[in-house]
Design a protein around this motif. Structure first.
Motif, PDB file in Angstrom:
ATOM      1  N   GLN A 111      17.796 -73.865 -29.800  1.00 23.30           N
ATOM      2  CA  GLN A 111      16.603 -73.507 -30.568  1.00 23.30           C
ATOM      3  C   GLN A 111      16.858 -72.253 -31.388  1.00 23.30           C
ATOM      4  O   GLN A 111      17.082 -71.176 -30.836  1.00 23.30           O
ATOM      5  CB  GLN A 111      15.423 -73.236 -29.623  1.00 23.30           C
ATOM      6  CG  GLN A 111      14.766 -74.457 -29.062  1.00 23.30           C
ATOM      7  CD  GLN A 111      13.905 -75.164 -30.104  1.00 23.30           C
ATOM      8  OE1 GLN A 111      13.381 -74.562 -31.040  1.00 23.30           O
ATOM      9  NE2 GLN A 111      13.768 -76.468 -29.947  1.00 23.30           N
ATOM     10  N   GLY A 112      16.888 -72.375 -32.702  1.00 23.51           N
ATOM     11  CA  GLY A 112      16.974 -71.222 -33.585  1.00 23.51           C
ATOM     12  C   GLY A 112      18.262 -70.420 -33.478  1.00 23.51           C
ATOM     13  O   GLY A 112      18.306 -69.268 -33.874  1.00 23.51           O
ATOM     14  N   SER A 113      19.312 -71.013 -32.951  1.00 20.10           N
ATOM     15  CA  SER A 113      20.597 -70.329 -32.826  1.00 20.10           C
ATOM     16  C   SER A 113      21.582 -70.940 -33.806  1.00 20.10           C
ATOM     17  O   SER A 113      21.335 -71.998 -34.382  1.00 20.10           O
ATOM     18  CB  SER A 113      21.160 -70.491 -31.413  1.00 20.10           C
ATOM     19  OG  SER A 113      20.310 -69.902 -30.473  1.00 20.10           O
ATOM     20  N   TYR A 114      22.696 -70.270 -33.944  1.00 24.16           N
ATOM     21  CA  TYR A 114      23.774 -70.838 -34.747  1.00 24.16           C
ATOM     22  C   TYR A 114      24.582 -71.772 -33.861  1.00 24.16           C
ATOM     23  O   TYR A 114      24.861 -71.463 -32.707  1.00 24.16           O
ATOM     24  CB  TYR A 114      24.691 -69.746 -35.303  1.00 24.16           C
ATOM     25  CG  TYR A 114      23.990 -68.851 -36.291  1.00 24.16           C
ATOM     26  CD1 TYR A 114      23.602 -69.339 -37.536  1.00 24.16           C
ATOM     27  CD2 TYR A 114      23.726 -67.532 -35.989  1.00 24.16           C
ATOM     28  CE1 TYR A 114      22.959 -68.535 -38.446  1.00 24.16           C
ATOM     29  CE2 TYR A 114      23.087 -66.710 -36.895  1.00 24.16           C
ATOM     30  CZ  TYR A 114      22.703 -67.219 -38.124  1.00 24.16           C
ATOM     31  OH  TYR A 114      22.073 -66.417 -39.016  1.00 24.16           O
ATOM     32  N   LEU A 115      24.966 -72.880 -34.402  1.00 20.48           N
ATOM     33  CA  LEU A 115      25.744 -73.863 -33.672  1.00 20.48           C
ATOM     34  C   LEU A 115      27.008 -74.164 -34.464  1.00 20.48           C
ATOM     35  O   LEU A 115      26.926 -74.567 -35.625  1.00 20.48           O
ATOM     36  CB  LEU A 115      24.923 -75.151 -33.478  1.00 20.48           C
ATOM     37  CG  LEU A 115      25.603 -76.318 -32.798  1.00 20.48           C
ATOM     38  CD1 LEU A 115      25.950 -75.963 -31.359  1.00 20.48           C
ATOM     39  CD2 LEU A 115      24.698 -77.535 -32.834  1.00 20.48           C
ATOM     40  N   TYR A 116      28.146 -73.944 -33.850  1.00 22.43           N
ATOM     41  CA  TYR A 116      29.416 -74.245 -34.503  1.00 22.43           C
ATOM     42  C   TYR A 116      29.827 -75.658 -34.126  1.00 22.43           C
ATOM     43  O   TYR A 116      29.907 -76.000 -32.958  1.00 22.43           O
ATOM     44  CB  TYR A 116      30.499 -73.249 -34.069  1.00 22.43           C
ATOM     45  CG  TYR A 116      31.871 -73.618 -34.565  1.00 22.43           C
ATOM     46  CD1 TYR A 116      32.203 -73.455 -35.906  1.00 22.43           C
ATOM     47  CD2 TYR A 116      32.811 -74.168 -33.716  1.00 22.43           C
ATOM     48  CE1 TYR A 116      33.460 -73.807 -36.379  1.00 22.43           C
ATOM     49  CE2 TYR A 116      34.074 -74.524 -34.173  1.00 22.43           C
ATOM     50  CZ  TYR A 116      34.377 -74.341 -35.511  1.00 22.43           C
ATOM     51  OH  TYR A 116      35.614 -74.698 -35.972  1.00 22.43           O
ATOM     52  N   ILE A 117      30.093 -76.482 -35.118  1.00 19.46           N
ATOM     53  CA  ILE A 117      30.565 -77.840 -34.882  1.00 19.46           C
ATOM     54  C   ILE A 117      31.999 -77.888 -35.386  1.00 19.46           C
ATOM     55  O   ILE A 117      32.248 -77.820 -36.584  1.00 19.46           O
ATOM     56  CB  ILE A 117      29.680 -78.882 -35.597  1.00 19.46           C
ATOM     57  CG1 ILE A 117      28.248 -78.758 -35.089  1.00 19.46           C
ATOM     58  CG2 ILE A 117      30.235 -80.281 -35.393  1.00 19.46           C
ATOM     59  CD1 ILE A 117      27.236 -79.603 -35.822  1.00 19.46           C
ATOM     60  N   PRO A 118      32.963 -77.992 -34.458  1.00 19.03           N
ATOM     61  CA  PRO A 118      34.372 -77.953 -34.878  1.00 19.03           C
ATOM     62  C   PRO A 118      34.761 -79.177 -35.692  1.00 19.03           C
ATOM     63  O   PRO A 118      34.166 -80.249 -35.557  1.00 19.03           O
ATOM     64  CB  PRO A 118      35.140 -77.910 -33.556  1.00 19.03           C
ATOM     65  CG  PRO A 118      34.196 -78.407 -32.533  1.00 19.03           C
ATOM     66  CD  PRO A 118      32.810 -78.146 -33.031  1.00 19.03           C
ATOM     67  N   ILE A 119      35.750 -78.983 -36.530  1.00 21.25           N
ATOM     68  CA  ILE A 119      36.253 -80.063 -37.372  1.00 21.25           C
ATOM     69  C   ILE A 119      37.037 -81.048 -36.498  1.00 21.25           C
ATOM     70  O   ILE A 119      37.658 -80.651 -35.517  1.00 21.25           O
ATOM     71  CB  ILE A 119      37.128 -79.503 -38.511  1.00 21.25           C
ATOM     72  CG1 ILE A 119      37.411 -80.560 -39.550  1.00 21.25           C
ATOM     73  CG2 ILE A 119      38.408 -78.916 -37.979  1.00 21.25           C
ATOM     74  CD1 ILE A 119      37.952 -79.999 -40.845  1.00 21.25           C
ATOM     75  N   GLN A 120      37.006 -82.301 -36.860  1.00 23.37           N
ATOM     76  CA  GLN A 120      37.804 -83.293 -36.147  1.00 23.37           C
ATOM     77  C   GLN A 120      39.269 -83.012 -36.424  1.00 23.37           C
ATOM     78  O   GLN A 120      39.652 -82.663 -37.540  1.00 23.37           O
ATOM     79  CB  GLN A 120      37.442 -84.703 -36.596  1.00 23.37           C
ATOM     80  CG  GLN A 120      36.034 -85.109 -36.219  1.00 23.37           C
ATOM     81  CD  GLN A 120      35.664 -86.472 -36.795  1.00 23.37           C
ATOM     82  OE1 GLN A 120      36.192 -86.899 -37.808  1.00 23.37           O
ATOM     83  NE2 GLN A 120      34.735 -87.134 -36.130  1.00 23.37           N
ATOM     84  N   GLN A 121      40.081 -83.157 -35.407  1.00 22.76           N
ATOM     85  CA  GLN A 121      41.499 -82.793 -35.498  1.00 22.76           C
ATOM     86  C   GLN A 121      42.201 -83.491 -36.665  1.00 22.76           C
ATOM     87  O   GLN A 121      43.012 -82.890 -37.353  1.00 22.76           O
ATOM     88  CB  GLN A 121      42.203 -83.129 -34.177  1.00 22.76           C
ATOM     89  CG  GLN A 121      43.531 -82.450 -34.013  1.00 22.76           C
ATOM     90  CD  GLN A 121      43.442 -80.939 -33.977  1.00 22.76           C
ATOM     91  OE1 GLN A 121      42.450 -80.360 -33.567  1.00 22.76           O
ATOM     92  NE2 GLN A 121      44.488 -80.277 -34.435  1.00 22.76           N
TER      93      GLN A 121
END
Length: 92
Positions: free
Chosen positions: A23-33
């Motif tokens: 909720q309301g935070s930053y979320l890092y979504i890593p790149i696919q290898q």
């Protein structure tokens, strides 16, 4: 890295599902290898360093001494020797 608003990119249902966890935070979504790029591919830095190293090795082969190359390229003599050695290994 540039942050983007999830509502502008993702379907509303997916945004709601993610909000159950974050909720309301930053979320890092890593790149696919398989889509990951090597260092310097985007900026061109890798290519510039390769070209510089080739110039150093060529100048050395043409008789420029290590000390002069270190001064010219603002590197240590140790770094110049390493570059010359690596460029020699690439060529053989």
């Amino acid at each position: 890295m540039k942050y983007q608003n999830a509502r502008a990119l993702l379907p509303e249902k997916l945004v709601r599902d993610i909000q159950n966890y974050v909720q309301g935070s930053y979320l890092y979504i890593p790149i696919q290898q398989e889509h990951k790029k090597q260092w310097g591919d985007n900026s061109g830095s890798k290519k510039l360093l390769q070209e510089r190293n080739e110039q150093i090795a060529q100048a050395y082969r043409n008789g420029t001494c290590v000390k002069e190359l270190a001064q010219r390229y603002f590197l240590t003599e140790h770094s110049i020797r390493r570059i010359i050695r690596e460029e020699h290994n690439v060529q053989t």
